[in-house]
Design a protein around this motif. Structure first.
Motif, PDB file in Angstrom:
ATOM      1  N   SER A   1     -11.733 -37.290 -39.773  1.00 40.32           N
ATOM      2  CA  SER A   1     -13.040 -37.913 -39.567  1.00 40.32           C
ATOM      3  C   SER A   1     -12.841 -39.236 -38.843  1.00 40.32           C
ATOM      4  CB  SER A   1     -13.764 -38.149 -40.895  1.00 40.32           C
ATOM      5  OG  SER A   1     -13.127 -39.160 -41.647  1.00 40.32           O
ATOM      6  N   TYR A   2     -13.921 -39.762 -38.278  1.00 43.96           N
ATOM      7  CA  TYR A   2     -13.830 -41.056 -37.614  1.00 43.96           C
ATOM      8  C   TYR A   2     -15.141 -41.805 -37.790  1.00 43.96           C
ATOM      9  CZ  TYR A   2     -15.741 -38.007 -33.900  1.00 43.96           C
ATOM     10  OH  TYR A   2     -16.465 -37.084 -33.188  1.00 43.96           O
ATOM     11  N   HIS A   3     -15.061 -43.108 -37.707  1.00 43.21           N
ATOM     12  CA  HIS A   3     -16.247 -43.954 -37.868  1.00 43.21           C
ATOM     13  C   HIS A   3     -16.101 -45.196 -37.004  1.00 43.21           C
ATOM     14  CE1 HIS A   3     -13.348 -45.154 -41.017  1.00 43.21           C
ATOM     15  NE2 HIS A   3     -13.790 -46.384 -40.833  1.00 43.21           N
ATOM     16  N   LEU A   4     -17.218 -45.901 -36.804  1.00 43.66           N
ATOM     17  CA  LEU A   4     -17.252 -47.078 -35.948  1.00 43.66           C
ATOM     18  C   LEU A   4     -17.715 -48.302 -36.728  1.00 43.66           C
ATOM     19  CD1 LEU A   4     -19.038 -45.703 -32.731  1.00 43.66           C
ATOM     20  CD2 LEU A   4     -16.607 -45.599 -33.316  1.00 43.66           C
ATOM     21  N   ALA A   5     -17.267 -49.461 -36.253  1.00 45.40           N
ATOM     22  CA  ALA A   5     -17.761 -50.735 -36.763  1.00 45.40           C
ATOM     23  C   ALA A   5     -17.778 -51.730 -35.604  1.00 45.40           C
ATOM     24  CB  ALA A   5     -16.883 -51.257 -37.891  1.00 45.40           C
ATOM     25  N   PHE A   6     -18.824 -52.527 -35.511  1.00 44.74           N
ATOM     26  CA  PHE A   6     -18.893 -53.523 -34.445  1.00 44.74           C
ATOM     27  C   PHE A   6     -18.121 -54.765 -34.870  1.00 44.74           C
ATOM     28  CE2 PHE A   6     -20.738 -57.144 -32.205  1.00 44.74           C
ATOM     29  CZ  PHE A   6     -20.543 -56.715 -30.897  1.00 44.74           C
ATOM     30  N   VAL A   7     -17.136 -55.143 -34.054  1.00 44.15           N
ATOM     31  CA  VAL A   7     -16.310 -56.324 -34.319  1.00 44.15           C
ATOM     32  C   VAL A   7     -16.696 -57.394 -33.284  1.00 44.15           C
ATOM     33  CG1 VAL A   7     -13.974 -57.220 -34.564  1.00 44.15           C
ATOM     34  CG2 VAL A   7     -14.453 -54.822 -35.136  1.00 44.15           C
ATOM     35  N   PRO A   8     -17.425 -58.431 -33.685  1.00 45.38           N
ATOM     36  CA  PRO A   8     -17.949 -59.393 -32.710  1.00 45.38           C
ATOM     37  C   PRO A   8     -16.897 -60.021 -31.804  1.00 45.38           C
ATOM     38  CG  PRO A   8     -19.054 -59.677 -34.804  1.00 45.38           C
ATOM     39  CD  PRO A   8     -17.951 -58.685 -35.042  1.00 45.38           C
ATOM     40  N   SER A   9     -15.727 -60.353 -32.342  1.00 43.01           N
ATOM     41  CA  SER A   9     -14.719 -61.007 -31.504  1.00 43.01           C
ATOM     42  C   SER A   9     -14.080 -60.050 -30.503  1.00 43.01           C
ATOM     43  CB  SER A   9     -13.630 -61.649 -32.366  1.00 43.01           C
ATOM     44  OG  SER A   9     -12.990 -60.690 -33.186  1.00 43.01           O
ATOM     45  N   TYR A  10     -14.285 -58.743 -30.669  1.00 43.78           N
ATOM     46  CA  TYR A  10     -13.865 -57.777 -29.652  1.00 43.78           C
ATOM     47  C   TYR A  10     -15.001 -57.484 -28.669  1.00 43.78           C
ATOM     48  CZ  TYR A  10     -10.025 -56.527 -32.903  1.00 43.78           C
ATOM     49  OH  TYR A  10      -8.936 -56.540 -33.727  1.00 43.78           O
ATOM     50  N   SER A  11     -16.198 -57.874 -29.044  1.00 42.43           N
ATOM     51  CA  SER A  11     -17.437 -57.629 -28.287  1.00 42.43           C
ATOM     52  C   SER A  11     -17.715 -56.146 -28.088  1.00 42.43           C
ATOM     53  CB  SER A  11     -17.410 -58.345 -26.928  1.00 42.43           C
ATOM     54  OG  SER A  11     -16.545 -57.706 -26.005  1.00 42.43           O
ATOM     55  N   LEU A  12     -17.150 -55.309 -28.935  1.00 40.16           N
ATOM     56  CA  LEU A  12     -17.277 -53.860 -28.795  1.00 40.16           C
ATOM     57  C   LEU A  12     -17.335 -53.198 -30.168  1.00 40.16           C
ATOM     58  CD1 LEU A  12     -14.495 -53.184 -26.115  1.00 40.16           C
ATOM     59  CD2 LEU A  12     -16.962 -53.022 -25.720  1.00 40.16           C
ATOM     60  N   PRO A  13     -17.918 -51.990 -30.258  1.00 40.50           N
ATOM     61  CA  PRO A  13     -17.732 -51.180 -31.466  1.00 40.50           C
ATOM     62  C   PRO A  13     -16.298 -50.660 -31.487  1.00 40.50           C
ATOM     63  CG  PRO A  13     -18.909 -49.930 -29.808  1.00 40.50           C
ATOM     64  CD  PRO A  13     -18.750 -51.317 -29.249  1.00 40.50           C
ATOM     65  N   TRP A  14     -15.676 -50.701 -32.644  1.00 38.16           N
ATOM     66  CA  TRP A  14     -14.288 -50.254 -32.754  1.00 38.16           C
ATOM     67  C   TRP A  14     -14.223 -49.008 -33.629  1.00 38.16           C
ATOM     68  CZ3 TRP A  14     -11.739 -52.465 -29.136  1.00 38.16           C
ATOM     69  CH2 TRP A  14     -10.346 -52.332 -29.042  1.00 38.16           C
ATOM     70  N   ALA A  15     -13.276 -48.135 -33.325  1.00 37.23           N
ATOM     71  CA  ALA A  15     -13.196 -46.836 -33.993  1.00 37.23           C
ATOM     72  C   ALA A  15     -12.006 -46.771 -34.945  1.00 37.23           C
ATOM     73  CB  ALA A  15     -13.097 -45.721 -32.959  1.00 37.23           C
ATOM     74  N   PHE A  16     -12.188 -45.992 -36.004  1.00 35.95           N
ATOM     75  CA  PHE A  16     -11.164 -45.794 -37.027  1.00 35.95           C
ATOM     76  C   PHE A  16     -11.135 -44.322 -37.403  1.00 35.95           C
ATOM     77  CE2 PHE A  16     -13.001 -49.963 -37.198  1.00 35.95           C
ATOM     78  CZ  PHE A  16     -11.911 -50.809 -37.258  1.00 35.95           C
ATOM     79  N   VAL A  17      -9.934 -43.815 -37.653  1.00 35.29           N
ATOM     80  CA  VAL A  17      -9.749 -42.399 -37.957  1.00 35.29           C
ATOM     81  C   VAL A  17      -9.118 -42.266 -39.332  1.00 35.29           C
ATOM     82  CG1 VAL A  17      -8.613 -40.255 -37.254  1.00 35.29           C
ATOM     83  CG2 VAL A  17      -9.458 -41.844 -35.518  1.00 35.29           C
ATOM     84  N   VAL A  18      -9.607 -41.308 -40.110  1.00 33.12           N
ATOM     85  CA  VAL A  18      -9.013 -40.945 -41.399  1.00 33.12           C
ATOM     86  C   VAL A  18      -8.624 -39.472 -41.324  1.00 33.12           C
ATOM     87  CG1 VAL A  18      -9.353 -40.767 -43.899  1.00 33.12           C
ATOM     88  CG2 VAL A  18     -10.409 -42.647 -42.613  1.00 33.12           C
ATOM     89  N   ALA A  19      -7.426 -39.131 -41.810  1.00 33.17           N
ATOM     90  CA  ALA A  19      -6.954 -37.753 -41.667  1.00 33.17           C
ATOM     91  C   ALA A  19      -6.098 -37.350 -42.856  1.00 33.17           C
ATOM     92  CB  ALA A  19      -6.140 -37.607 -40.377  1.00 33.17           C
ATOM     93  N   GLY A  20      -6.042 -36.038 -43.092  1.00 34.37           N
ATOM     94  CA  GLY A  20      -5.210 -35.499 -44.159  1.00 34.37           C
ATOM     95  C   GLY A  20      -5.301 -33.984 -44.182  1.00 34.37           C
ATOM     96  N   GLU A  21      -4.744 -33.401 -45.222  1.00 26.06           N
ATOM     97  CA  GLU A  21      -4.842 -31.949 -45.383  1.00 26.06           C
ATOM     98  C   GLU A  21      -6.277 -31.530 -45.635  1.00 26.06           C
ATOM     99  OE1 GLU A  21      -2.491 -29.645 -45.101  1.00 26.06           O
ATOM    100  OE2 GLU A  21      -0.970 -31.128 -44.570  1.00 26.06           O
ATOM    101  N   GLU A  22      -6.955 -32.325 -46.455  1.00 25.54           N
ATOM    102  CA  GLU A  22      -8.361 -32.032 -46.767  1.00 25.54           C
ATOM    103  C   GLU A  22      -9.036 -33.321 -47.206  1.00 25.54           C
ATOM    104  OE1 GLU A  22     -11.095 -29.055 -49.567  1.00 25.54           O
ATOM    105  OE2 GLU A  22      -8.905 -29.011 -49.693  1.00 25.54           O
ATOM    106  N   LEU A  23     -10.023 -33.763 -46.446  1.00 21.29           N
ATOM    107  CA  LEU A  23     -10.749 -34.977 -46.783  1.00 21.29           C
ATOM    108  C   LEU A  23     -11.908 -34.649 -47.717  1.00 21.29           C
ATOM    109  CD1 LEU A  23     -10.965 -36.772 -43.319  1.00 21.29           C
ATOM    110  CD2 LEU A  23      -9.363 -37.210 -45.174  1.00 21.29           C
TER     111      LEU A  23
END
Length: 309
Positions: free
Chosen positions: A230-252
């Motif tokens: 799965s993946y999700h986004l969060a806006f990081v003001p000092s990057y001036s962009l939405p940033w992405a994060f991934v979570v992974a495993g055998e079964e989430l």
């Protein structure tokens, strides 16, 4: 792609400014009160600045890594979705993250018995312990912590199999086209999967959908190794962009807001930006047609053919 950030005197503007590329045609700038420390380690340039709007900021090789004002957005987004998805993460490995802030977030979970951090550059740890003690909240002094000064990939190659409940990858982003690209390949994620226990989970940052080929390729590459992603986004003001994060495993697991709230309370975790309701909704990002298109059109990265630049 963002190639560098540097300190500049800008004609017509007083003072010193951080100027960071978003692309070759766009820039993000903010004013510096003072440069607190500049160090050239064996591996990179390390700079700590005090800024007017973001507080203290850490820069590596001219790129802003985090600022005091909004670092919690990034670190909560990286750490807590994966930690809460695991029923009882007792042994956690952080690869990268020499600033210690992902470590701080991991240690909030009382179920953690051992947290190991491996980073190549000991100088980053030393600089951050000098300047960011207030926000580190004693992370490096916690008795559960063990720090390894090593290449992250080499460490994973030598680490015991089936050893960790959670692996958090807090790595330098691959947008600069350097050797860090080999930390975002099928071969690298296979090393991560090898050291995870049965039911173990991994999390990584994945740059921004603003760079669709890179974001899509990271997610696609993780999907080549892990069956549940799965993946999700969060806006990081000092990057001036939405940033992405991934979570992974055998079964989430499908974590509900009630289950997230229960785990947060049982583990004694308090958060600044996330709530149980937000955590429960994060997997909805994968239903975004545009993000799904980026992943579908991307190619998985390998050592022989790494991420696009």
């Amino acid at each position: 792609m963002p190639e560098e950030a540097s300190l500049y005197a800008i004609p017509g503007l007083s003072g010193v400014w951080v100027v960071e590329d978003i692309t070759r045609n766009s820039f993000f700038i903010y004013k510096v009160k003072k440069v607190l420390e500049y160090v050239r380690s064996r591996y990179q340039e390390i700079c700590v600045t005090d800024t007017h709007d973001f507080g203290l900021a850490l820069m590596l090789d001219g790129r802003v890594q985090f600022t005091e004002r909004d670092e919690a957005v990034y670190h909560e987004s990286l750490v807590h979705p994966v930690m809460l998805a695991h029923e009882s993460p007792e042994r956690v490995l952080i690869v990268g993250g020499g600033d210690g802030l992902a470590l701080r977030e991991v240690l909030k979970h009382s179920c953690v018995k051992r947290a190991e951090l491996v980073d190549l550059d000991e100088a980053v740890i030393e600089v951050c312990r000098r300047h960011f003690r207030k926000i580190l909240k004693g992370a490096f002094e916690d008795s559960r912590v063990r720090v390894h000064i090593s290449d992250g990939r080499l460490f994973l190659e030598k680490a015991p199999q089936n050893h960790y409940d959670v692996v958090v990858l807090d790595l330098t982003d691959p947008l600069g086209g350097g050797p860090e690209k080999l930390l975002y390949t099928v071969e690298f994620y296979k090393l991560v999967r090898r050291v995870l226990k049965e039911g173990g989970l991994m999390a990584t940052q994945a740059t921004s959908p603003f760079y669709p080929k890179v974001f899509g390729s990271i997610v696609k590459t993780v999907k080549e190794v892990f069956p549940s992603v799965s993946y999700h986004l969060a806006f990081v003001p000092s990057y001036s962009l939405p940033w992405a994060f991934v979570v992974a495993g055998e079964e989430l697991p499908e974590l509900t807001a009630e289950e997230a709230a229960k785990r947060l309370k049982e583990r004694g975790v308090s958060l600044r930006y996330f709530s149980p309701e937000i955590i429960a909704s994060l997997r909805a990002w994968a239903t975004s047609p545009e993000l799904a298109r980026m992943v579908e059109e991307a190619k998985a990265a390998t050592d022989a053919s790494p991420l696009p630049h």
